[in-house]
Design an enzyme around this catalytic site. Sequence first.
Site, PDB file in Angstrom:
ATOM      1  N   ASP A 248     -98.102  24.399  24.429  1.00  0.00           N
ATOM      2  CA  ASP A 248     -98.072  24.767  23.003  1.00  0.00           C
ATOM      3  C   ASP A 248     -98.095  26.287  22.916  1.00  0.00           C
ATOM      4  OD1 ASP A 248     -98.313  22.101  22.436  1.00  0.00           O
ATOM      5  OD2 ASP A 248    -100.476  22.176  22.035  1.00  0.00           O
TER       6      ASP A 248
ATOM      7  N   ASP B  26    -106.061  30.753  17.846  1.00  0.00           N
ATOM      8  CA  ASP B  26    -106.364  30.042  19.100  1.00  0.00           C
ATOM      9  C   ASP B  26    -107.011  31.016  20.084  1.00  0.00           C
ATOM     10  OD1 ASP B  26    -105.201  27.421  18.589  1.00  0.00           O
ATOM     11  OD2 ASP B  26    -103.233  28.341  18.808  1.00  0.00           O
TER      12      ASP B  26
ATOM     13  N   GLU C 172    -108.742  24.312  26.470  1.00  0.00           N
ATOM     14  CA  GLU C 172    -107.339  23.989  26.229  1.00  0.00           C
ATOM     15  C   GLU C 172    -106.479  25.250  26.312  1.00  0.00           C
ATOM     16  OE1 GLU C 172    -106.568  21.502  22.556  1.00  0.00           O
ATOM     17  OE2 GLU C 172    -105.417  23.303  22.125  1.00  0.00           O
ATOM     18  N   GLU C 173    -107.068  26.396  26.041  1.00  0.00           N
ATOM     19  CA  GLU C 173    -106.310  27.646  26.023  1.00  0.00           C
ATOM     20  C   GLU C 173    -106.324  28.384  27.356  1.00  0.00           C
ATOM     21  OE1 GLU C 173    -104.406  28.054  23.577  1.00  0.00           O
ATOM     22  OE2 GLU C 173    -105.330  26.591  22.242  1.00  0.00           O
TER      23      GLU C 173
ATOM     24  N   ASP D 104    -111.931  22.545  22.982  1.00  0.00           N
ATOM     25  CA  ASP D 104    -110.706  22.830  22.224  1.00  0.00           C
ATOM     26  C   ASP D 104    -111.127  23.881  21.204  1.00  0.00           C
ATOM     27  OD1 ASP D 104    -108.512  22.975  20.590  1.00  0.00           O
ATOM     28  OD2 ASP D 104    -108.476  20.838  20.059  1.00  0.00           O
TER      29      ASP D 104
ATOM     30  N   LEU E 160    -109.699  25.750  19.011  1.00  0.00           N
ATOM     31  CA  LEU E 160    -109.200  25.667  17.646  1.00  0.00           C
ATOM     32  C   LEU E 160    -108.341  24.413  17.530  1.00  0.00           C
ATOM     33  CD1 LEU E 160    -107.247  26.432  15.111  1.00  0.00           C
ATOM     34  CD2 LEU E 160    -109.609  27.274  15.090  1.00  0.00           C
ATOM     35  N   ASP E 161    -108.898  23.412  16.902  1.00  0.00           N
ATOM     36  CA  ASP E 161    -108.156  22.170  16.699  1.00  0.00           C
ATOM     37  C   ASP E 161    -107.481  22.198  15.331  1.00  0.00           C
ATOM     38  OD1 ASP E 161    -107.480  19.308  17.215  1.00  0.00           O
ATOM     39  OD2 ASP E 161    -108.677  19.083  15.389  1.00  0.00           O
TER      40      ASP E 161
ATOM     41  N   GLU F  89    -110.612  16.764  23.725  1.00  0.00           N
ATOM     42  CA  GLU F  89    -110.526  16.148  22.395  1.00  0.00           C
ATOM     43  C   GLU F  89    -111.009  14.692  22.404  1.00  0.00           C
ATOM     44  OE1 GLU F  89    -106.829  18.536  20.362  1.00  0.00           O
ATOM     45  OE2 GLU F  89    -106.276  17.165  21.943  1.00  0.00           O
TER      46      GLU F  89
END
Length: 328
Positions: free
Chosen positions: A63, A69, A91-92, A110, A112-113, A277
């Site tokens: 992504d 993020d 996640e980043e 995560d 920033l969801d 998540e």
Amino acid sequence: MVSVSLAHYLQKSVEPNQTGIALTNTILCLCNASKIIAKALCENGLPDNQLGIHVGDINSDGDSQKALDVLADKAIISSFTNASIAAYFSEEQETALLLEPDGKLVICVDPLDGSSNIDNNLSVGTIFSILARKSKIFEPEYIMSDALQPGENQLASGFFVYGPQTSLILTTGSGVASFILKQGEFIQMEWEPSIPNAGNQFAINMSNMRYWSQPATDYIQACLDGVDGPFAKNYNMRWCGSLVADAWRIFRQGGIFLYPEDSRENYHVGRLRLIYEANPVAFLVEQAGGRATDGNVEILKIEPKAIHQRVPLIFGSKDDVFNYESLY
Ligand code: AHG
Ligand code: MN
Ligand code: MN
């Protein structure tokens, strides 16, 4: 009811041993980060604060990263003090960020969801999962295995929502509690999240219908058939595009959330990430009396194979989720 702060709640609900103290401190650090993220979001769109712009990098999931993020990821990393965290998985981030050689915990986040909602003035959030470190050796390949524990091993999980309220839903393994940020402090809400056994709302991205597997197609058709169909009740539909916002509603009203596998490239195992998540949400859901599955296996029983692994995620009211599983 007397106001109870999160710090006080943690004092009562977490054992005061080394791991418990680390857990409490970690959750309080995340709260500090959440305040920075919430404040940035409140001012999003001002000339010097453009949080929805793409900042170039493609994250580990393919992504493209937005400014928020990155800001959220950095705010979380900088918040860790006295938290005894051996490694941070995000996640980043491509891989584990090794922090404290003697750390008792690992954390999967995560940051920033709901990135697609950043500029839409809609709720977004931060999701976290905290596990006990098992490895003895402070090297990446050993620490990696700490993040790959099944979700049932989680010590705590929760998510912040940045919406009309800055709020937190949290479990430390005995029920679920909710908090809202008031004058710089997280205060416990009177509401104790608890998912009713059956609901009458489903949440799914209907635009993917032509790609779904047969069970997902049959299930949603049965919902659409309403009182005349096999479930003999009418459903309403909601889809926020932010897992945290859809989850909050399910904690309040019940119902079912589905992001099933589908036939698009890279979606045959769903979209959402297992350790950042699905696991934290599933832990909360089970603690609140609901159920979470990938269709075949309960989410919390899955043995993760890779840190950025994706998984089909279906959760919510027990009866609704059982109905879905019966189609597999
Ligand atoms: P993230 O912003 O962390 O990538 O997560 C977005 C997730 C989740 O919040 C939401 O339920 C889902 O992606 C929405 O996906 P679609 O845009 O495919 O509906
Ligand atoms: Mn997300
Ligand atoms: Mn994200």
